[in-house]
Design a protein around this motif. Sequence first.
Motif, PDB file in Angstrom:
ATOM      1  N   THR A  76      18.375  16.570 140.781  1.00  0.00           N
ATOM      2  CA  THR A  76      16.938  16.014 140.552  1.00  0.00           C
ATOM      3  C   THR A  76      16.044  16.874 140.012  1.00  0.00           C
ATOM      4  O   THR A  76      15.251  16.450 139.239  1.00  0.00           O
ATOM      5  CB  THR A  76      16.575  15.270 141.983  1.00  0.00           C
ATOM      6  N   THR A  77      16.088  18.206 140.702  1.00  0.00           N
ATOM      7  CA  THR A  77      14.939  19.169 140.053  1.00  0.00           C
ATOM      8  C   THR A  77      15.310  19.412 138.640  1.00  0.00           C
ATOM      9  O   THR A  77      14.270  19.497 137.783  1.00  0.00           O
ATOM     10  CB  THR A  77      15.184  20.471 140.900  1.00  0.00           C
ATOM     11  N   LYS A  80      13.944  16.440 136.742  1.00  0.00           N
ATOM     12  CA  LYS A  80      12.477  16.675 136.874  1.00  0.00           C
ATOM     13  C   LYS A  80      11.719  17.545 136.055  1.00  0.00           C
ATOM     14  O   LYS A  80      10.842  17.321 135.474  1.00  0.00           O
ATOM     15  CB  LYS A  80      11.681  16.521 138.312  1.00  0.00           C
ATOM     16  N   LEU A  85       8.078  16.775 134.750  1.00  0.00           N
ATOM     17  CA  LEU A  85       7.044  16.610 136.058  1.00  0.00           C
ATOM     18  C   LEU A  85       7.111  17.993 136.978  1.00  0.00           C
ATOM     19  O   LEU A  85       6.208  18.386 137.499  1.00  0.00           O
ATOM     20  CB  LEU A  85       7.970  15.632 136.972  1.00  0.00           C
ATOM     21  N   TYR A 114      12.104   9.220 132.339  1.00  0.00           N
ATOM     22  CA  TYR A 114      12.701   9.587 133.857  1.00  0.00           C
ATOM     23  C   TYR A 114      12.785   8.409 134.471  1.00  0.00           C
ATOM     24  O   TYR A 114      11.775   7.646 134.653  1.00  0.00           O
ATOM     25  CB  TYR A 114      11.914  10.884 134.473  1.00  0.00           C
ATOM     26  N   THR A 119      16.140   5.317 146.000  1.00  0.00           N
ATOM     27  CA  THR A 119      15.728   6.142 147.084  1.00  0.00           C
ATOM     28  C   THR A 119      14.565   7.008 146.392  1.00  0.00           C
ATOM     29  O   THR A 119      13.966   7.397 147.455  1.00  0.00           O
ATOM     30  CB  THR A 119      16.901   7.115 147.821  1.00  0.00           C
ATOM     31  N   ALA A 120      14.239   7.277 145.444  1.00  0.00           N
ATOM     32  CA  ALA A 120      13.367   8.315 144.931  1.00  0.00           C
ATOM     33  C   ALA A 120      12.211   7.678 144.051  1.00  0.00           C
ATOM     34  O   ALA A 120      11.305   8.192 143.716  1.00  0.00           O
ATOM     35  CB  ALA A 120      14.015   9.273 144.115  1.00  0.00           C
ATOM     36  N   SER A 121      12.330   6.111 144.062  1.00  0.00           N
ATOM     37  CA  SER A 121      11.231   5.590 143.273  1.00  0.00           C
ATOM     38  C   SER A 121       9.986   5.565 144.019  1.00  0.00           C
ATOM     39  O   SER A 121       8.924   5.652 143.097  1.00  0.00           O
ATOM     40  CB  SER A 121      11.505   4.224 143.286  1.00  0.00           C
ATOM     41  N   GLY A 122       9.824   5.846 145.271  1.00  0.00           N
ATOM     42  CA  GLY A 122       8.251   5.895 145.659  1.00  0.00           C
ATOM     43  C   GLY A 122       7.793   4.673 145.670  1.00  0.00           C
ATOM     44  O   GLY A 122       6.787   4.376 146.836  1.00  0.00           O
ATOM     45  N   MET A 124       5.305   3.293 144.558  1.00  0.00           N
ATOM     46  CA  MET A 124       3.809   3.234 144.674  1.00  0.00           C
ATOM     47  C   MET A 124       3.247   2.103 143.882  1.00  0.00           C
ATOM     48  O   MET A 124       2.096   1.529 144.143  1.00  0.00           O
ATOM     49  CB  MET A 124       3.563   4.604 143.786  1.00  0.00           C
ATOM     50  N   TRP A 125       4.077   1.483 142.847  1.00  0.00           N
ATOM     51  CA  TRP A 125       3.293   0.640 141.994  1.00  0.00           C
ATOM     52  C   TRP A 125       3.454  -0.932 142.248  1.00  0.00           C
ATOM     53  O   TRP A 125       3.086  -1.827 141.605  1.00  0.00           O
ATOM     54  CB  TRP A 125       3.595   0.927 140.369  1.00  0.00           C
ATOM     55  N   TYR A 139       2.717  -3.175 135.453  1.00  0.00           N
ATOM     56  CA  TYR A 139       3.297  -1.799 135.432  1.00  0.00           C
ATOM     57  C   TYR A 139       3.089  -1.361 133.827  1.00  0.00           C
ATOM     58  O   TYR A 139       2.733  -0.304 133.335  1.00  0.00           O
ATOM     59  CB  TYR A 139       4.632  -1.719 135.745  1.00  0.00           C
ATOM     60  N   TYR A 143       0.504   1.686 132.231  1.00  0.00           N
ATOM     61  CA  TYR A 143       0.982   2.738 131.760  1.00  0.00           C
ATOM     62  C   TYR A 143       1.248   2.785 130.270  1.00  0.00           C
ATOM     63  O   TYR A 143       2.045   3.410 129.728  1.00  0.00           O
ATOM     64  CB  TYR A 143       2.533   3.230 132.598  1.00  0.00           C
ATOM     65  N   LYS A 186      10.137   1.593 129.109  1.00  0.00           N
ATOM     66  CA  LYS A 186       9.892   2.517 128.164  1.00  0.00           C
ATOM     67  C   LYS A 186      10.980   2.936 127.170  1.00  0.00           C
ATOM     68  O   LYS A 186      12.105   3.415 127.721  1.00  0.00           O
ATOM     69  CB  LYS A 186       9.284   3.744 128.767  1.00  0.00           C
TER      70      LYS A 186
ATOM     71  N   PHE B 101       6.571  10.386 152.134  1.00  0.00           N
ATOM     72  CA  PHE B 101       8.098  10.026 151.957  1.00  0.00           C
ATOM     73  C   PHE B 101       8.517  11.453 151.952  1.00  0.00           C
ATOM     74  O   PHE B 101       8.387  12.379 152.630  1.00  0.00           O
ATOM     75  CB  PHE B 101       8.390   9.257 150.641  1.00  0.00           C
ATOM     76  N   GLN B 104      11.134  14.310 147.130  1.00  0.00           N
ATOM     77  CA  GLN B 104      11.787  14.175 146.015  1.00  0.00           C
ATOM     78  C   GLN B 104      11.338  12.479 145.421  1.00  0.00           C
ATOM     79  O   GLN B 104      11.660  12.421 144.399  1.00  0.00           O
ATOM     80  CB  GLN B 104      13.317  13.852 146.120  1.00  0.00           C
ATOM     81  N   SER B 105      10.515  11.841 146.185  1.00  0.00           N
ATOM     82  CA  SER B 105      10.062  10.649 145.798  1.00  0.00           C
ATOM     83  C   SER B 105       9.104  10.683 144.813  1.00  0.00           C
ATOM     84  O   SER B 105       8.162  11.657 144.809  1.00  0.00           O
ATOM     85  CB  SER B 105       9.561   9.897 147.152  1.00  0.00           C
ATOM     86  N   LEU B 106       8.976   9.659 143.857  1.00  0.00           N
ATOM     87  CA  LEU B 106       8.046   9.964 142.856  1.00  0.00           C
ATOM     88  C   LEU B 106       6.596   9.139 143.463  1.00  0.00           C
ATOM     89  O   LEU B 106       6.664   8.210 144.345  1.00  0.00           O
ATOM     90  CB  LEU B 106       8.493   8.930 141.720  1.00  0.00           C
ATOM     91  N   MET B 113       2.489  10.710 134.799  1.00  0.00           N
ATOM     92  CA  MET B 113       3.205  11.964 133.839  1.00  0.00           C
ATOM     93  C   MET B 113       4.407  11.618 133.063  1.00  0.00           C
ATOM     94  O   MET B 113       4.667  12.077 132.075  1.00  0.00           O
ATOM     95  CB  MET B 113       3.462  13.031 134.629  1.00  0.00           C
ATOM     96  N   ILE B 114       5.258  10.567 133.520  1.00  0.00           N
ATOM     97  CA  ILE B 114       6.376  10.134 132.819  1.00  0.00           C
ATOM     98  C   ILE B 114       6.061   9.447 131.683  1.00  0.00           C
ATOM     99  O   ILE B 114       6.519   9.403 130.495  1.00  0.00           O
ATOM    100  CB  ILE B 114       7.467   9.157 133.707  1.00  0.00           C
ATOM    101  N   HIS B 115       4.813   8.611 131.801  1.00  0.00           N
ATOM    102  CA  HIS B 115       4.253   7.802 130.623  1.00  0.00           C
ATOM    103  C   HIS B 115       3.223   8.599 130.032  1.00  0.00           C
ATOM    104  O   HIS B 115       2.512   7.823 129.147  1.00  0.00           O
ATOM    105  CB  HIS B 115       3.828   6.494 131.034  1.00  0.00           C
ATOM    106  N   VAL B 117       0.203   9.465 130.921  1.00  0.00           N
ATOM    107  CA  VAL B 117      -1.076   8.981 131.032  1.00  0.00           C
ATOM    108  C   VAL B 117      -1.767  10.274 131.597  1.00  0.00           C
ATOM    109  O   VAL B 117      -1.181  10.694 132.678  1.00  0.00           O
ATOM    110  CB  VAL B 117      -1.086   7.659 132.028  1.00  0.00           C
ATOM    111  N   ARG B 280       2.599  20.931 138.976  1.00  0.00           N
ATOM    112  CA  ARG B 280       3.715  21.003 138.238  1.00  0.00           C
ATOM    113  C   ARG B 280       4.486  22.151 138.749  1.00  0.00           C
ATOM    114  O   ARG B 280       5.792  22.354 138.598  1.00  0.00           O
ATOM    115  CB  ARG B 280       3.757  20.951 136.821  1.00  0.00           C
TER     116      ARG B 280
END
Lengths: 361, 286
Positions: A76-77, A80, A85, A114, A119-122, A124-125, A139, A143, A186, B101, B104-106, B113-115, B117, B280
Amino acid sequence: MTLKVENLSRTFTKYVFTKRISYSTDDPGGFFNEIYNKYFSKSVKKEKVYAIRKVSFELDCGKILVVIGPNGSGKTTLLKVLAGLLAPSEGRILLNDMDLTRAPFSTYAKYFTYIPGLTASGAMWINIGLTARRNLELYAEIYGLNKSRVPEVLELVGLTEYMNTRIGTFSMGMVGRLILAAGLLKEASIYLMDEPLVGLSREVATDIMNLLRTLASENKATVIYATNNLEEAERLADHILFLYNGRQVFYGALDEFRSLVRRFILEIEGPLKFIKELLQGVEILDVSGNMVKAILSSIKEAHEILKELSARGVSFKSLKITPPTIEDIYIHMIKQRDNSIVKDKESVKTPQHMTAEVRAS
Amino acid sequence: MKSFYKEFTKYFIFTRNFIKFSLVLRFTWLEWTLPFKVIEVLMGVLIWIIMSNVVESSLFYQQGGMALFIILGLSINQLLTHSLMAYRLALLRMLRGRIGFFSQSLSMIDHMMIHGVPITAGILGFVLDGYLEQIIVLALYLIVGYSIGLKFVPNADYALALISVILGILATSGIGLVSASTTILLKSWRGREPIQWSLALLSNVVSGVYFPVEALPASLRSLAYLLPQTYVLKLVREALLSYTRNYNMISSLIMTLLVYSIVSLSIGIYSLKIALKKLREEPLID
């Protein structure tokens, strides 16, 4: 478009508490805690830790690189860092000889995308009160993505039927598909996918893998795909990057990875006690029930085992000798790596050493 | 008997561990919320003590008396307090995912950042959204005041009031940005943040929200002039509640507020820039 990664490393500072003072000082995030722990406390030791260390590879457009490795190996690192990121601590990232290493994330965003797994989506949106379609449209709007692609991506992940359903009613697998759909909105030159098929049903996973193949072959997109699922790796990979403890153990074509271990896999089912006795000195990969899976160095060794079995009159249920799958190679390499760490804690070898060692074996 | 003992042991172990766990949570609450709450209550009491001494004072402006004085004070101060706090709150909401969380979670910031913005766009989005809410509240305060017969002076200078409020928002935004930056620079994403917390708290007592600054003891009065809120409230009241205006005082207050805004915004923007760069480079949880 050629992506070239040279000696890429990412470090972070690990704070180790040598003595527990109170719950609060162990607990991160508080204004005074952080100041105290960082600048005044004598019971906090700082350690520099490598999340990934000297990772190098080169990848042409239209190719799929599958990054494999056990949990915490740095997959993952790596993704990212490539997505912009996280900033790399050392090394270089070159895209068609354009140095992206110190570029702002907006530059990375032009070429990379990315896509996290469930599990890592978070999340948020996600607004659980809105429908799948509306969520993706929002979304896309927020974005700056192409909103008209929403029905198309929903179809790709098999959610057309549920596009007008509130996502609060979705199962985990459906949420996983939705996250993947958001990621696919995207269009990019390089897709970084971090275990995106976790939690997805078999038929959807197959469709997505076919889609990735199409993206690579027809759209000439580059895909870097991190997974623990070696079946996915075997189906998708043009190249394999094997990480262990943040270090690169292997990088090369899939066939090259397969040929690393010129051995045979013996799968035998029968009385466990006798089989284990017979296989003394042979590397056992797996034991499940009465089935033993072992790695043999030659066909001759297999003949000897068979001879011994018949001499002792041991009756076995089944016996199979096959070339190793990449899962077998993976487990073999992990075991070898674990052993070498136990034997000599200081023998942290370079990727080249490791590859040479495996080749020799 | 044996099975009863087994059941009891299971029950006991669960209860003990559950209480232990909730005590740990309670400890964080005690440390990070309760002391602040106590100080807030004490400050509130102080306000009312001082207020009772000056309630009939001639220090209040001619127009509208005490009621309009306080309504204006409360509504403007609320707007400025939002400027102090909104940036940090925005950043915390945008970081949810990286914190809260697993690392590792976004978070929303990662998605931005991915997009490609700009992160500041997200911060501004949250902050402006909050301003909208605050402006509605401000309008409500004024409408309620007007409906019960509280009116500004006929020669009210609305332009001056507006300029003062804008300068006040800029000055407090600078401090708010510094406060937001500490979330990343010091990795202090949990609990209160002392910079904005102390300024917001002090403003209630010393900046003239409930009573004129002149009513404060001399020692606290000097503290009042460290806060941008004091200048804004003085200017707004001068513009809307006073029949005659002291333009010498007004220009000096405007100049002070302008310098305050430039300095605090420069420091705020610079610290946020460093903080976003650090985002970052280092994780928020070590």
